[in-house]
Design an enzyme around this catalytic site. Sequence first.
Site, PDB file in Angstrom:
ATOM      1  N   ARG A  61       0.824  -1.211   0.000  1.00 36.93           N
ATOM      2  CA  ARG A  61       0.000   0.000   0.000  1.00 36.93           C
ATOM      3  C   ARG A  61       0.861   1.266   0.000  1.00 36.93           C
ATOM      4  O   ARG A  61       0.394   2.355  -0.312  1.00 36.93           O
ATOM      5  CB  ARG A  61      -0.969  -0.014   1.190  1.00 36.93           C
ATOM      6  CG  ARG A  61      -1.967   1.096   1.143  1.00 36.93           C
ATOM      7  CD  ARG A  61      -3.192   0.963   2.052  1.00 36.93           C
ATOM      8  NE  ARG A  61      -3.141  -0.027   3.085  1.00 36.93           N
ATOM      9  CZ  ARG A  61      -2.570   0.135   4.284  1.00 36.93           C
ATOM     10  NH1 ARG A  61      -1.991   1.288   4.592  1.00 36.93           N
ATOM     11  NH2 ARG A  61      -2.562  -0.838   5.168  1.00 36.93           N
ATOM     12  N   TYR A 112     -16.922  18.188 -13.267  1.00 37.34           N
ATOM     13  CA  TYR A 112     -17.279  16.780 -13.433  1.00 37.34           C
ATOM     14  C   TYR A 112     -18.320  16.397 -12.388  1.00 37.34           C
ATOM     15  O   TYR A 112     -18.173  16.698 -11.208  1.00 37.34           O
ATOM     16  CB  TYR A 112     -16.031  15.913 -13.290  1.00 37.34           C
ATOM     17  CG  TYR A 112     -16.327  14.436 -13.313  1.00 37.34           C
ATOM     18  CD1 TYR A 112     -16.778  13.830 -14.475  1.00 37.34           C
ATOM     19  CD2 TYR A 112     -16.189  13.661 -12.175  1.00 37.34           C
ATOM     20  CE1 TYR A 112     -17.067  12.486 -14.501  1.00 37.34           C
ATOM     21  CE2 TYR A 112     -16.476  12.301 -12.191  1.00 37.34           C
ATOM     22  CZ  TYR A 112     -16.922  11.726 -13.357  1.00 37.34           C
ATOM     23  OH  TYR A 112     -17.222  10.385 -13.376  1.00 37.34           O
ATOM     24  N   ASP A 183      -8.409  20.359 -12.233  1.00 38.77           N
ATOM     25  CA  ASP A 183      -8.653  19.059 -12.856  1.00 38.77           C
ATOM     26  C   ASP A 183      -8.289  19.208 -14.338  1.00 38.77           C
ATOM     27  O   ASP A 183      -8.961  19.903 -15.091  1.00 38.77           O
ATOM     28  CB  ASP A 183     -10.125  18.665 -12.668  1.00 38.77           C
ATOM     29  CG  ASP A 183     -10.447  17.278 -13.235  1.00 38.77           C
ATOM     30  OD1 ASP A 183      -9.760  16.851 -14.182  1.00 38.77           O
ATOM     31  OD2 ASP A 183     -11.389  16.640 -12.733  1.00 38.77           O
ATOM     32  N   LYS A 208      -9.111   8.492 -18.579  1.00 33.74           N
ATOM     33  CA  LYS A 208      -9.498   9.119 -19.838  1.00 33.74           C
ATOM     34  C   LYS A 208      -8.296   9.167 -20.790  1.00 33.74           C
ATOM     35  O   LYS A 208      -7.833   8.127 -21.207  1.00 33.74           O
ATOM     36  CB  LYS A 208     -10.074  10.500 -19.543  1.00 33.74           C
ATOM     37  CG  LYS A 208     -11.118  10.513 -18.393  1.00 33.74           C
ATOM     38  CD  LYS A 208     -12.403   9.788 -18.718  1.00 33.74           C
ATOM     39  CE  LYS A 208     -13.292   9.549 -17.499  1.00 33.74           C
ATOM     40  NZ  LYS A 208     -13.618  10.703 -16.702  1.00 33.74           N
TER      41      LYS A 208
HETATM   42  C1  LIG Z   1     -14.023  10.954 -15.358  1.00 38.14           C
HETATM   43  C2  LIG Z   1     -13.604  12.202 -14.701  1.00 38.14           C
HETATM   44  C3  LIG Z   1     -13.282  12.228 -13.332  1.00 38.14           C
HETATM   45  C4  LIG Z   1     -13.418  11.008 -12.450  1.00 38.14           C
HETATM   46  O1  LIG Z   1     -12.497  10.031 -12.792  1.00 38.14           O
HETATM   47  P1  LIG Z   1     -12.742   8.444 -12.571  1.00 38.14           P
HETATM   48  O2  LIG Z   1     -11.472   7.861 -13.052  1.00 38.14           O
HETATM   49  O3  LIG Z   1     -13.951   8.068 -13.360  1.00 38.14           O
HETATM   50  O4  LIG Z   1     -12.969   8.235 -11.101  1.00 38.14           O
HETATM   51  C5  LIG Z   1     -12.847  13.422 -12.791  1.00 38.14           C
HETATM   52  N1  LIG Z   1     -12.752  14.552 -13.545  1.00 38.14           N
HETATM   53  C6  LIG Z   1     -13.080  14.569 -14.855  1.00 38.14           C
HETATM   54  C7  LIG Z   1     -12.964  15.838 -15.617  1.00 38.14           C
HETATM   55  C8  LIG Z   1     -13.522  13.406 -15.478  1.00 38.14           C
HETATM   56  O5  LIG Z   1     -13.853  13.434 -16.785  1.00 38.14           O
END
Ligand SMILES: *Cc1c(COP(=O)(O)O)cnc(C)c1O
Length: 370
Positions: A61, A112, A183, A208
Amino acid sequence: MSEDSPASPQPVSAPTPDPGWRPSTVAVTAGRPEHRPDQPLNEPIVMASTYVAGGDLEYGRYGNPTWAAFEEALGALEGGRCLSFASGLAAVATVLDLVGGDAKVVAPRHAYNGTVLQLGDLEARGRLRTELVDVTDTDAVVKACEDAALVWLESPTNPALEIADIETIREAAHDAGAYVVVDNTFATPLLQKPLDLDVDLVVHSATKYLAGHSDVLMGAVATRDEELYAVLKGRRDLLGAVPGTLEAWLALRGLRTLHLRVERAQANAQELVRRLSAHPAVGEVRYPGFGGIVSIVLAQGAMAADLLTRKTRLWVHATSLGGVESTFERRRRWKSEPATIPDGLVRLSVGIEDVDDLWDDLRTALDDVV
Ligand SMILES: *Cc1c(COP(=O)(O)O)cnc(C)c1O
């Protein structure tokens, strides 16, 4: 061993990227093992829950060489130190855990959806206060920063594709002593480097573009602040939202072609924006000018949008984004999506296929819903 075998292999070059190398070179080069004879070129998938005592890792971990390779590569691209997480939302949760009690968090109302839901959940349990803002109204955001402890930015936002004035907001937030987080999932470090704009933390859903093949859930945080890095590492150790080893390996494999995928997706998106704007079924096209995500609002509303998502052969009706394949969905099919997002908005995640095939498929479906 034959007589003329070399004795003990010596490192022939350090794996540290040259500071002058450009992002495409960094994406290919960073996070590699040392160049020694018979050393693999890639960090292997290290499956380990525990390590022989006495070193830095000790337990699964606390660290893993495969995560470390991914973290080194993404850190090099973002220009900071990186920590990987089990998912984007695990990274979001760990960052939001920096503040608590009566602390105020400012965030875009169109951030998001999962981030907004997390903030709502924390607020409902008395863990913080949230002020949701229109991130394009810089004056209003600056005002909201006055008594904030953390300012969350997402730019472009998902799926409204709004752009924030990161530098102006960062200055106001820092004047108030607040952390500033961006983000950077949509832009990727190739199109936007928030740490160069002096923000404290960058968050990614590596699910993504970074991993890029719709087969991995992973998240990441990057920072230049050693103290913040240590705090977040401590929180990750304690909360345990660590990635799987295979996931880290796949994400790093994806990262190696990030520049090619983003370049192609962006070129396709820009061409599709031109063509979509002239189609009578499309009432509005939202595109910030860069990246591979385009949102369209169907002139005939939600039913036309739902119809569209059932009529294509190449475009896949699916949530998520940033994969090599083109996907799309009507965002308001999710009950939690805010009512300020148009009912007939379809978010397109443009992939790396041939743009003419993408357009033929989309145009044929759009012709049917006018
Ligand atoms: C998908 C997404 C998240 C969350 O990510 P996960 O990997 O699905 O937990 C956060 N911010 C943005 C802009 C996203 O598109």
